[in-house]
Design a protein around this motif. Structure first.
Motif, mmCIF file in Angstrom:
data_model
loop_
_atom_site.group_PDB
_atom_site.id
_atom_site.type_symbol
_atom_site.label_atom_id
_atom_site.label_comp_id
_atom_site.label_asym_id
_atom_site.label_seq_id
_atom_site.Cartn_x
_atom_site.Cartn_y
_atom_site.Cartn_z
ATOM 1 N N ASN A 302 27.766 43.310 -4.527
ATOM 2 C CA ASN A 302 26.866 42.599 -3.615
ATOM 3 C C ASN A 302 27.587 42.101 -2.371
ATOM 4 N N GLU A 353 18.726 40.608 4.531
ATOM 5 C CA GLU A 353 18.985 41.225 3.234
ATOM 6 C C GLU A 353 20.400 40.898 2.755
ATOM 7 N N ASN A 355 22.114 38.167 3.360
ATOM 8 C CA ASN A 355 22.086 36.798 2.840
ATOM 9 C C ASN A 355 21.368 36.720 1.493
ATOM 10 N N ARG A 356 20.291 37.481 1.348
ATOM 11 C CA ARG A 356 19.562 37.472 0.078
ATOM 12 C C ARG A 356 20.451 37.967 -1.073
ATOM 13 N N LEU A 357 21.180 39.036 -0.822
ATOM 14 C CA LEU A 357 22.074 39.578 -1.846
ATOM 15 C C LEU A 357 23.109 38.548 -2.281
ATOM 16 N N ASP A 359 22.957 35.265 -1.937
ATOM 17 C CA ASP A 359 22.287 34.155 -2.622
ATOM 18 C C ASP A 359 22.043 34.505 -4.091
ATOM 19 N N GLU A 360 21.467 35.684 -4.327
ATOM 20 C CA GLU A 360 21.129 36.084 -5.693
ATOM 21 C C GLU A 360 22.371 36.290 -6.551
ATOM 22 N N ALA A 361 23.486 36.668 -5.919
ATOM 23 C CA ALA A 361 24.733 36.881 -6.659
ATOM 24 C C ALA A 361 25.471 35.581 -6.931
ATOM 25 N N GLY A 362 24.901 34.468 -6.463
ATOM 26 C CA GLY A 362 25.499 33.167 -6.772
ATOM 27 C C GLY A 362 26.550 32.676 -5.808
ATOM 28 N N ARG A 371 30.590 30.595 2.049
ATOM 29 C CA ARG A 371 30.125 30.734 0.673
ATOM 30 C C ARG A 371 31.281 30.647 -0.330
ATOM 31 N N LYS A 373 32.021 30.670 -4.894
ATOM 32 C CA LYS A 373 31.505 30.897 -6.241
ATOM 33 C C LYS A 373 32.667 30.748 -7.220
#
Length: 555
Positions: A302, A353, A355-357, A359-362, A371, A373
């Motif tokens: 991602n 898209e 940013n969405r990826l 976000d969803e990947a944590g 970012r 994690k």
């Protein structure tokens, strides 16, 4: 011979070594091509032409066996090395065994795929035996990356000793039109006409000054604007600047599109300096095909996809390349029959898209917008060679990645060092002591089989091959079994349409897994003084491939 005086060639990426087997840098391969020659070359149209032989072996003339497992080359009579000794099949056999020595780390290894052995049938005939049928057996000894070296000179320079032979690697005995008289690493190479060259009337120039260093803009200026130099290579200069220089009337720009792609290389291994000797090394301790030294965040698909989606390739082309570039989505952009259309959507930037990826990947934005994690921060060290267009591209991409919460530190390295093959240097592109790096490369000729072999697992760059492997990303999870299976199929496939299908599939695997992120399909651009004659600009082989024919008007 020698009637045209001195030829001045500018390669702003300075030469580090004259032995192309120990460097993947185009500047080293091109400089070496003036001295060392292959059995056959590719001309400016991409056609294979005999060089140290009288004809290209084929099935029709009996040079290729009916079962496609061997090819026999017959040397041209009367060719001697620059020291006056004869070129023989023994030199060809030695060259092949030199590259295949597993302790060496030969940069041209992919050209020797499936070679089983070499045989000198007599003094003038050499047979290359393959372990499988090879519909395209022209990998070894064809093109500027795979020339013949003299067995007598390099006899004590095989295997692990190859890098230590400074005299041989800087001053190779060759069959080419010139010989090295003075070598200053990462600076200047002085050459003079080879008095034993096979054509008594060539080369026309008595001396060549092959000057490195500086930058692309100053090299362009010296040819196009002031006329101080004769030839300037790789003019990666902003288009409006080039046009203004050419208007001065001293020289002309020559350009052509081939297989050149400016790309980002993604490091699949951990480049943390704290790892010491294991820094950026692909490690499989238990033999299960899994990398035990993974990159802390770039092994997340991602993240890799988001980095690509965030890039506006059209802006990069507009600012840095103009008509000499176009947005690139493939690592194999030519010839046309091999070009995939499966990745064309890369030309459209999609920050939402990306940013969405993430976000969803944590991957969560911190107070500073970067970012994180599990304690890992999306902070990238992004390196390339020193060049104004490349630094401009870096700055643009840094801004684009900031929009998706990625922090980027930019680094540029002198091109002579970055593209050099010194295994002791921490700054070579093969060492890859960074998260992302950027450069361009191409391949000899028009058949991509050997080139696509660059991303097989046995090409992973590391200490065991002196950091000269062509799989710079260290992309080798689970042995890349599917990729290797396609390579094996291509190696034995005759039908051109099926070969094209396989090449496209190989391209798509590398690109769609984001081991490489193509940015720009680049035109090769050089500058030629208006007084220089005989240049046949070649994007399929070394640019000075026919330098024996270059001369000057009025002389």
């Amino acid at each position: 011979r020698g009637s045209s005086g001195t030829l001045t060639i500018l390669y702003w990426q300075a030469v580090s070594i004259m032995n192309p087997y120990l460097s993947g840098g185009t500047k080293d391969i091109d400089a070496g091509s003036m001295v060392l020659e292959p059995l056959a070359r590719y001309d400016e149209a991409g056609n294979m032409v005999p060089w140290l032989v009288d004809e290209i072996p084929t099935l029709e003339n009996g040079g290729i066996s009916e079962d496609l497992t061997s090819i026999t080359w017959k040397l041209k009579e009367g060719i001697v090395w620059s020291d006056g000794t004869p070129l023989t099949a023994a030199d060809v056999v030695f060259t092949g065994e030199y590259c295949l020595n597993p302790e060496m780390g030969c940069n041209a290894l992919s050209a020797f795929a499936d070679v089983e052995s070499f045989e000198a049938l007599d003094d003038m005939s050499v047979k290359v035996n393959f372990s499988v049928p090879k519909p395209f057996p022209y990998g070894p000894f064809v093109g500027g990356t795979s020339p013949i070296i003299q067995a007598a000179q390099f006899a004590d320079c095989t295997g692990a000793a190859a890098q230590e032979c400074t005299e041989q690697n800087f001053y190779p005995v060759g069959t080419g039109p010139f010989v090295v008289t003075e070598f200053r690493a990462n600076d200047t190479v002085l050459l003079e006409a080879n008095e034993n060259f096979r054509d008594p009337n060539k080369p026309f120039f008595q001396e060549v000054i092959f000057k490195g260093g500086g930058d692309a803009a100053s090299a362009a200026r010296a040819v196009l604007e002031t006329g101080e130099a004769d030839y300037a290579w790789n003019l990666q200069v902003e288009p409006e600047i080039l046009r203004a220089m050419e208007a001065a009337g001293k020289g002309k720009i020559v350009a052509s599109f081939s297989s050149a792609v400016e790309r980002l290389i993604v490091n699949f291994t951990n480049p943390d300096p704290a790892l010491g000797d294991n820094r950026s090394v692909w490690i499989d301790e238990d033999g299960d095909g899994v990398n035990d030294n993974p990159h802390p965040f770039l092994t997340d698909y991602n993240v890799r996809r988001a980095l690509s989606l965030a890039i506006d390739r059209s802006i990069i082309v507009q600012v840095g390349y103009g008509e000499t570039g176009k947005p690139g989505c493939n690592v194999l952009p030519a010839p046309a029959i091999y070009v995939s259309t499966a990745n064309d959507d890369c030309v459209t930037q999609d920050v939402e898209e990306a940013n969405r990826l993430l976000d969803e990947a944590g991957w969560v934005r911190g107070a500073d917008g970067i970012r994180e994690k599990d304690g890992v921060r999306l902070s990238i060290l992004y390196q390339t060679s020193t060049n104004s267009v490349r630094q401009g591209t870096q700055a643009l991409i840094k801004q684009m990645w900031e929009a998706i919460g990625v922090e980027t530190e930019l680094r540029n390295i002198d091109s002579a060092v970055f593209f050099g093959g010194d295994p002791a240097s921490p700054d070579t592109y093969g060492k890859f002591y960074a998260d992302i790096e950027m450069f361009t490369n191409t391949f000899d000729g028009t058949d991509p089989e050997a080139y696509m072999g660059n991303w097989s697992c046995n090409e992973v760059s590391g200490p065991e091959n002196q950091w000269l492997g062509n799989n710079i990303p260290r992309w080798c999870e689970n042995g890349n079994a599917e990729y290797q299976a396609l390579l094996d199929e291509m190696a034995v496939t005759v039908d051109i349409n099926r070969r094209a299908e396989i090449a496209k599939a190989l391209n798509d695997m590398v690109v769609q897994d984001y081991a490489l992120i193509p940015l720009v399909t680049r035109g090769d651009v050089s500058g030629v003084n208006n007084t220089l004659l005989g240049v046949r600009f070649n994007v399929w082989d070394a640019e000075p491939w026919n330098i024996a024919d270059w001369s000057r008007s009025g002389q």
